[in-house]
Design an enzyme around this catalytic site. Sequence first.
Site, PDB file in Angstrom:
ATOM      1  N   SER A 159       5.802 -19.970 -19.400  1.00 59.92           N
ATOM      2  CA  SER A 159       6.179 -20.252 -20.786  1.00 59.92           C
ATOM      3  C   SER A 159       4.917 -20.369 -21.638  1.00 59.92           C
ATOM      4  O   SER A 159       4.076 -21.237 -21.389  1.00 59.92           O
ATOM      5  CB  SER A 159       6.975 -21.547 -20.866  1.00 59.92           C
ATOM      6  OG  SER A 159       7.035 -21.963 -22.223  1.00 59.92           O
ATOM      7  N   MET A 186      11.664 -22.136 -31.455  1.00 55.75           N
ATOM      8  CA  MET A 186      12.247 -23.416 -31.900  1.00 55.75           C
ATOM      9  C   MET A 186      12.223 -23.482 -33.416  1.00 55.75           C
ATOM     10  O   MET A 186      11.223 -23.105 -34.035  1.00 55.75           O
ATOM     11  CB  MET A 186      11.444 -24.595 -31.338  1.00 55.75           C
ATOM     12  CG  MET A 186      11.305 -24.583 -29.828  1.00 55.75           C
ATOM     13  SD  MET A 186      10.513 -26.108 -29.262  1.00 55.75           S
ATOM     14  CE  MET A 186      10.237 -25.729 -27.533  1.00 55.75           C
ATOM     15  N   PHE A 227      10.156 -29.635 -25.931  1.00 53.46           N
ATOM     16  CA  PHE A 227       8.730 -29.824 -25.658  1.00 53.46           C
ATOM     17  C   PHE A 227       8.386 -29.416 -24.233  1.00 53.46           C
ATOM     18  O   PHE A 227       9.216 -29.555 -23.338  1.00 53.46           O
ATOM     19  CB  PHE A 227       8.348 -31.306 -25.855  1.00 53.46           C
ATOM     20  CG  PHE A 227       8.676 -31.792 -27.236  1.00 53.46           C
ATOM     21  CD1 PHE A 227       7.796 -31.569 -28.295  1.00 53.46           C
ATOM     22  CD2 PHE A 227       9.891 -32.424 -27.494  1.00 53.46           C
ATOM     23  CE1 PHE A 227       8.122 -31.988 -29.577  1.00 53.46           C
ATOM     24  CE2 PHE A 227      10.227 -32.848 -28.776  1.00 53.46           C
ATOM     25  CZ  PHE A 227       9.337 -32.620 -29.825  1.00 53.46           C
ATOM     26  N   GLY A 228       7.148 -28.945 -24.072  1.00 57.16           N
ATOM     27  CA  GLY A 228       6.629 -28.678 -22.739  1.00 57.16           C
ATOM     28  C   GLY A 228       6.113 -29.968 -22.128  1.00 57.16           C
ATOM     29  O   GLY A 228       5.995 -30.992 -22.811  1.00 57.16           O
ATOM     30  N   GLY A 229       5.814 -29.915 -20.846  1.00 58.02           N
ATOM     31  CA  GLY A 229       5.144 -31.027 -20.182  1.00 58.02           C
ATOM     32  C   GLY A 229       6.019 -32.235 -19.907  1.00 58.02           C
ATOM     33  O   GLY A 229       5.496 -33.306 -19.575  1.00 58.02           O
ATOM     34  N   MET A 280      15.874 -21.722 -29.115  1.00 56.34           N
ATOM     35  CA  MET A 280      16.369 -23.084 -29.343  1.00 56.34           C
ATOM     36  C   MET A 280      16.522 -23.224 -30.852  1.00 56.34           C
ATOM     37  O   MET A 280      15.726 -23.890 -31.523  1.00 56.34           O
ATOM     38  CB  MET A 280      15.367 -24.093 -28.755  1.00 56.34           C
ATOM     39  CG  MET A 280      15.459 -24.160 -27.231  1.00 56.34           C
ATOM     40  SD  MET A 280      13.970 -24.818 -26.477  1.00 56.34           S
ATOM     41  CE  MET A 280      12.968 -23.343 -26.448  1.00 56.34           C
ATOM     42  N   HIS A 292       7.976 -16.058 -20.834  1.00 53.83           N
ATOM     43  CA  HIS A 292       9.008 -16.883 -21.467  1.00 53.83           C
ATOM     44  C   HIS A 292       8.518 -17.318 -22.847  1.00 53.83           C
ATOM     45  O   HIS A 292       7.471 -17.948 -22.970  1.00 53.83           O
ATOM     46  CB  HIS A 292       9.285 -18.092 -20.577  1.00 53.83           C
ATOM     47  CG  HIS A 292      10.413 -18.962 -21.014  1.00 53.83           C
ATOM     48  ND1 HIS A 292      11.737 -18.669 -20.762  1.00 53.83           N
ATOM     49  CD2 HIS A 292      10.412 -20.136 -21.692  1.00 53.83           C
ATOM     50  CE1 HIS A 292      12.507 -19.638 -21.258  1.00 53.83           C
ATOM     51  NE2 HIS A 292      11.727 -20.537 -21.848  1.00 53.83           N
ATOM     52  N   GLY A 327       5.752 -23.802 -17.742  1.00 58.81           N
ATOM     53  CA  GLY A 327       4.787 -23.811 -18.834  1.00 58.81           C
ATOM     54  C   GLY A 327       3.505 -24.507 -18.425  1.00 58.81           C
ATOM     55  O   GLY A 327       2.498 -23.863 -18.100  1.00 58.81           O
ATOM     56  N   HIS A 360      13.733 -17.447 -25.332  1.00 59.90           N
ATOM     57  CA  HIS A 360      14.636 -18.604 -25.227  1.00 59.90           C
ATOM     58  C   HIS A 360      14.765 -19.197 -26.628  1.00 59.90           C
ATOM     59  O   HIS A 360      13.840 -19.835 -27.124  1.00 59.90           O
ATOM     60  CB  HIS A 360      14.018 -19.598 -24.226  1.00 59.90           C
ATOM     61  CG  HIS A 360      14.766 -20.891 -24.113  1.00 59.90           C
ATOM     62  ND1 HIS A 360      14.219 -22.018 -23.532  1.00 59.90           N
ATOM     63  CD2 HIS A 360      16.017 -21.256 -24.486  1.00 59.90           C
ATOM     64  CE1 HIS A 360      15.101 -23.005 -23.560  1.00 59.90           C
ATOM     65  NE2 HIS A 360      16.195 -22.578 -24.147  1.00 59.90           N
ATOM     66  N   MET A 385      18.965 -26.101 -18.278  1.00 61.63           N
ATOM     67  CA  MET A 385      17.794 -26.864 -18.725  1.00 61.63           C
ATOM     68  C   MET A 385      17.602 -28.057 -17.800  1.00 61.63           C
ATOM     69  O   MET A 385      18.551 -28.818 -17.548  1.00 61.63           O
ATOM     70  CB  MET A 385      17.981 -27.364 -20.157  1.00 61.63           C
ATOM     71  CG  MET A 385      17.957 -26.295 -21.242  1.00 61.63           C
ATOM     72  SD  MET A 385      16.460 -25.279 -21.312  1.00 61.63           S
ATOM     73  CE  MET A 385      15.182 -26.518 -21.562  1.00 61.63           C
ATOM     74  N   ASP A 430      14.547 -24.308 -16.393  1.00 62.83           N
ATOM     75  CA  ASP A 430      13.470 -24.432 -17.379  1.00 62.83           C
ATOM     76  C   ASP A 430      13.259 -25.907 -17.701  1.00 62.83           C
ATOM     77  O   ASP A 430      14.190 -26.587 -18.145  1.00 62.83           O
ATOM     78  CB  ASP A 430      13.882 -23.653 -18.638  1.00 62.83           C
ATOM     79  CG  ASP A 430      12.829 -23.681 -19.731  1.00 62.83           C
ATOM     80  OD1 ASP A 430      11.699 -24.149 -19.478  1.00 62.83           O
ATOM     81  OD2 ASP A 430      13.144 -23.229 -20.858  1.00 62.83           O
ATOM     82  N   GLY A 431      12.020 -26.368 -17.473  1.00 63.87           N
ATOM     83  CA  GLY A 431      11.661 -27.738 -17.818  1.00 63.87           C
ATOM     84  C   GLY A 431      11.174 -28.510 -16.609  1.00 63.87           C
ATOM     85  O   GLY A 431      11.951 -28.769 -15.685  1.00 63.87           O
ATOM     86  N   ASP A 436       9.408 -19.430 -26.144  1.00 63.96           N
ATOM     87  CA  ASP A 436      10.271 -20.485 -26.673  1.00 63.96           C
ATOM     88  C   ASP A 436      10.286 -20.453 -28.192  1.00 63.96           C
ATOM     89  O   ASP A 436       9.281 -20.756 -28.840  1.00 63.96           O
ATOM     90  CB  ASP A 436       9.772 -21.854 -26.192  1.00 63.96           C
ATOM     91  CG  ASP A 436      10.044 -22.067 -24.707  1.00 63.96           C
ATOM     92  OD1 ASP A 436      11.220 -21.971 -24.306  1.00 63.96           O
ATOM     93  OD2 ASP A 436       9.078 -22.312 -23.965  1.00 63.96           O
TER      94      ASP A 436
HETATM   95  C1  DX5 Z   1      11.221 -26.732 -23.357  1.00 68.38           C
HETATM   96  C2  DX5 Z   1      11.005 -25.256 -23.202  1.00 68.38           C
HETATM   97  C3  DX5 Z   1      10.310 -24.891 -21.942  1.00 68.38           C
HETATM   98  C4  DX5 Z   1       8.917 -25.445 -21.825  1.00 68.38           C
HETATM   99  C5  DX5 Z   1       8.714 -25.789 -20.403  1.00 68.38           C
HETATM  100  O1  DX5 Z   1      12.147 -26.956 -24.357  1.00 68.38           O
HETATM  101  O2  DX5 Z   1      12.241 -24.557 -23.230  1.00 68.38           O
HETATM  102  O3  DX5 Z   1      10.303 -23.480 -21.743  1.00 68.38           O
HETATM  103  O4  DX5 Z   1       7.886 -24.564 -22.188  1.00 68.38           O
HETATM  104  O5  DX5 Z   1       7.493 -26.411 -20.244  1.00 68.38           O
HETATM  105  P1  DX5 Z   1       7.144 -27.181 -18.894  1.00 68.38           P
HETATM  106  O6  DX5 Z   1       7.175 -26.160 -17.783  1.00 68.38           O
HETATM  107  O7  DX5 Z   1       5.782 -27.715 -19.152  1.00 68.38           O
HETATM  108  O8  DX5 Z   1       8.176 -28.238 -18.716  1.00 68.38           O
HETATM  109 ZN    ZN Z   2      12.224 -22.443 -22.572  1.00 70.62          ZN
END
Ligand code: DX5
Ligand code: ZN
Length: 225
Positions: free
Chosen positions: A7, A34, A140-142, A65, A30, A194, A63, A134, A172-173, A32
Amino acid sequence: MAQINPSILSADFARLGEEARAVEGADWLHVDVMDNHFVPNLTLGLPVVESLRKSTDTPLDCHLMIEDPDRWAPQYAEAGAGSVTFHAEAAAAPVRLAREIRRQGARAAVALKPATPVEPYEDLLPEFDMVLIMTVEPGFGGQAFLDIMLPKIRRTRRLIDRHGLPLWLQVDGGVSAATIERCAEAGADVFVAGSAVYGAEDPAGAVRALRERAERAAASRATAG
Ligand code: DX5
Ligand code: ZN
């Protein structure tokens, strides 16, 4: 075959082309999208997807969102995304939308937030090429992987298999070396990562390591029946 989709949410947005090429060998990139309405975060849109498509040979897994995917999602397919995922919670007419995405030549996928059950979508599954479960609240990532989603991954795998459908099951996540085996054992076959990829010293190496772990876990799942 396990597919690993890094991601770019965790990449350096000022060097996206380079960051995309840093994970060549990944199955999909991937992306994202948003809109700050469906989720409390804002990332990128169509112009960035169009530019990314030109700067990498890796197919794009978008993806979305966003609110009102019925209006916007087909344009991502038109922009050259190989796969377009919209959220079940946001779509007014998911069947019509999936058909429109496929008509534009992309794979169509539906995403489910943690509180959205998969069962109401059972009859709709043939309209999709992939289901995204999900494993964090999107935005958010991380974030930490939600183990409480493992039963839903298992139930989704059973539905797909029961109907003999060729759908892919994406997670994902919070997917990392520490959690990917649990996902693969539960029946996922497409893994978004990600921070586990872009946070690594060697992103391409991280992709290879994740794939190895997922394939080992999938093989043991197959032997266990
Ligand atoms: C979160 C995103 C993910 C995100 C995942 O809403 O859809 O794609 O980048 O990040 P990680 O792998 O760090 O959880
Ligand atoms: Zn995603």
